[in-house]
Write an enzyme that holds these catalytic residues in place. Structure first.
Site, mmCIF file in Angstrom:
data_model
loop_
_atom_site.group_PDB
_atom_site.id
_atom_site.type_symbol
_atom_site.label_atom_id
_atom_site.label_comp_id
_atom_site.label_asym_id
_atom_site.label_seq_id
_atom_site.Cartn_x
_atom_site.Cartn_y
_atom_site.Cartn_z
ATOM 1 N N SER A 1 30.657 35.937 -11.955
ATOM 2 C CA SER A 1 31.698 35.941 -10.841
ATOM 3 C C SER A 1 33.142 34.970 -11.308
ATOM 4 O O SER A 1 32.965 34.375 -12.565
ATOM 5 C CB SER A 1 31.586 34.855 -9.728
ATOM 6 O OG SER A 1 32.377 34.407 -9.274
ATOM 7 N N TYR B 1 28.406 27.074 -6.817
ATOM 8 C CA TYR B 1 27.954 28.568 -7.524
ATOM 9 C C TYR B 1 28.996 28.570 -8.831
ATOM 10 O O TYR B 1 28.552 29.239 -9.519
ATOM 11 C CB TYR B 1 28.522 29.377 -6.237
ATOM 12 C CG TYR B 1 28.664 31.018 -6.363
ATOM 13 C CD1 TYR B 1 27.655 31.852 -5.786
ATOM 14 C CD2 TYR B 1 29.545 30.993 -6.778
ATOM 15 C CE1 TYR B 1 27.482 32.416 -6.358
ATOM 16 C CE2 TYR B 1 30.203 32.915 -6.608
ATOM 17 C CZ TYR B 1 28.377 33.622 -6.165
ATOM 18 O OH TYR B 1 28.553 34.848 -6.765
#
Length: 268
Positions: A152, A165
């Site tokens: 990401s 995350y």
């Protein structure tokens, strides 16, 4: 002379690929892109019903290769070892590994519970370790292979409310690069793709009403989040195309890289 019907079809013809997180979103798009280019794809996910539906969508006249579903929980190292062994017995040696499986838990870092933190790392980081360990040893022994980890853009820039995350994805990128360094001399390439906001069920879960996409594109000064300079949210296929390039022989001299596919959102 090789019969026309037995010749590998497409760029990945004759190759076996393993994709985790294949039931939806980016994982499904990667499966479709590889199969369209001739790969035999082991599509894995722990959501078995969704996986079956995804495989049905990823096959058809446009697929030059084949897609075979395999239930898999990447957080369970024993399950990973068993499933990878079964895939290689039934389909052949895995030459392409794409780590896509991921989960998201949002909220302030100081309010994050131990279980929420552990759950995110179990899939996003330990899962990448489990599957890579099970697959890459065989690649190294054979002297060829490509690993692409879908991380990401949060791995490279702070995000409010996304501490677990972001940290888990940064760890997955670092692991992938370290692995790539260790196996480069045995012909195995390891790279990461770092998507920004992409139109997937995970992204849609973050939207608050019909204005969600517009707010993502415009950014949010209050949360120190830039918008998307290209003015659009990515489709899963945008990410899949980058994954396929890195997995292919066209990228044969690229390893230990992280490629950001985010429309310029991180201003890198």
């Amino acid at each position: 002379m090789v019969a026309e019907s037995s010749r590998p079809r497409g760029e990945f013809g004759g190759r076996v690929a393993l994709v985790t997180g294949a039931a939806q979103g980016i994982g499904e798009a990667v499966v479709h892109a590889l199969a369209a280019r001739g790969a035999t794809v082991a599509a894995t996910d722990r959501q078995t019903a969704a996986l079956a539906a995804s495989v049905a969508r990823s096959t058809g006249e446009r697929a030059a290769g084949a897609v075979v579903p395999y239930p898999l929980d990447v957080t369970d190292g024993d399950d990973v070892n068993r499933t990878v062994g079964r895939i290689e017995r039934e389909l052949g040696p895995v030459e392409v590994l794409v780590n896509v499986a991921g989960v998201l838990r949002t909220g302030p870092a100081l309010a994050m519970t131990d279980q929420e933190w552990a759950d995110v790392f179990a899939v996003n980081t330990t899962g990448v370790f489990h599957v890579s360990r099970a697959v890459v040893g065989g690649m190294a022994a054979r002297g060829t292979g490509s690993v692409v980890t879908v991380a990401s853009n949060a791995a490279g820039i702070p995000r409010s409310g996304m501490s677990a995350y972001a940290a888990s994805k940064a760890a997955a990128v670092a692991f992938t690069k370290c692995l790539g360094l260790e196996v480069a001399d045995r012909g195995v390439r390891c790279n990461a793709v770092c998507p920004g906001s992409t139109d997937t069920p995970m992204q849609r879960a973050l939207w608050d009403g019909p204005s969600g996409p517009r707010r993502v594109i415009e950014g949010d000064v209050a949360s120190h989040r830039t918008g998307i300079p290209l003015g659009r949210i990515a489709d899963p296929e945008d990410i899949a195309e980058t994954v396929v390039f890195l997995a292919s022989d066209r990228a044969r001299h690229i390893t230990m890289q992280d490629i950001y596919v985010d429309g310029g959102a991180t201003l890198r």
